[in-house]
Design a protein around this motif. Structure first.
Motif: not given
Length: 214
Positions: A157-161, A173-175, A186-191
């Motif tokens: 989640e930190l990587e996505v953030l 981000i997926a790429t 899903n990660h963005v929703s969790a963040i």
């Protein structure tokens, strides 16, 4: 083709932006010279992105952002202005803007920003990022957090953030992380849930304020 609405009180500026964007295969589907007119044009045309000036007579850019949010209109708004002012930057982002650029940008920077927002990303002019960070850390939490504590984020989640803060869309981000786009969503929703944030921009602001992002 990406579709945009241009909101600026100066006719010559609107015409110039239209001409430049159309060279770059971005279609301008509407124009407005103040916030009230902007609401009508935006709801009628439903563009992919709105380019919004802040200082306009009658109903300004902040008023427009607030009304769009109250109406539940989730079209991404890119503020395009001459005002390099910390207070205005923060006010615009807290009111729901997904990007903030100054009018001295190049055509390439402007078109890249439009496409970034259209793809679900966020973008703040690098020239104001450092000042914005200092302002956020020295002030109260961003509007909408209600001072609720943040919950720990996982390493993924930190990587996505971090990529969200750099303006990456879910697809990008997926790429970058070799993930499925649905997994990124899903990660963005969790963040958003863990940071008690209403949207991606607010999540980044909260993360900066809490020292989660450096």
């Amino acid at each position: 083709m990406t579709r945009v609405v241009v909101v600026d009180d100066q006719t010559l500026v609107r015409q110039g932006i239209r001409a430049l964007l159309e060279v770059a295969d971005i279609e301008v589907v509407g124009e407005a010279d103040d916030g009230r007119a902007a609401l009508d044009v935006i709801t009628a045309t439903r563009p992919d992105v709105v380019l919004l000036d802040l200082r306009m007579p009658r109903h300004d850019g902040i008023w427009t952002l607030q009304r769009l949010r109250e109406l539940g209109v989730e079209i991404p708004v890119l503020v395009l202005t001459t005002f390099n002012d910390d207070t205005l930057v923060l006010a615009a982002l807290r009111a729901g803007a997904r990007g903030y650029l100054l009018k001295d940008v190049t055509l390439e920077q402007l078109t890249a920003a439009v496409r970034t927002l259209a793809d679900g990303g966020t973008l703040i002019a690098p020239s104001i990022t450092d000042r914005l960070l200092r302002a956020i850390r020295s002030g109260p939490p961003p509007t909408g957090t209600d001072a609720q504590p943040v919950r720990d984020l996982t390493e993924r989640e930190l990587e996505v953030l971090r990529l969200m803060a750099e303006g990456y869309s879910n697809r990008e981000i997926a790429t970058a992380l070799f993930l499925a786009e649905g997994t990124v969503k899903n990660h963005v929703s969790a963040i958003l849930l863990k940071l008690n944030a209403r949207d991606r921009t607010n999540a980044v602001l909260r993360a900066l304020h809490e020292g989660i992002l450096h």
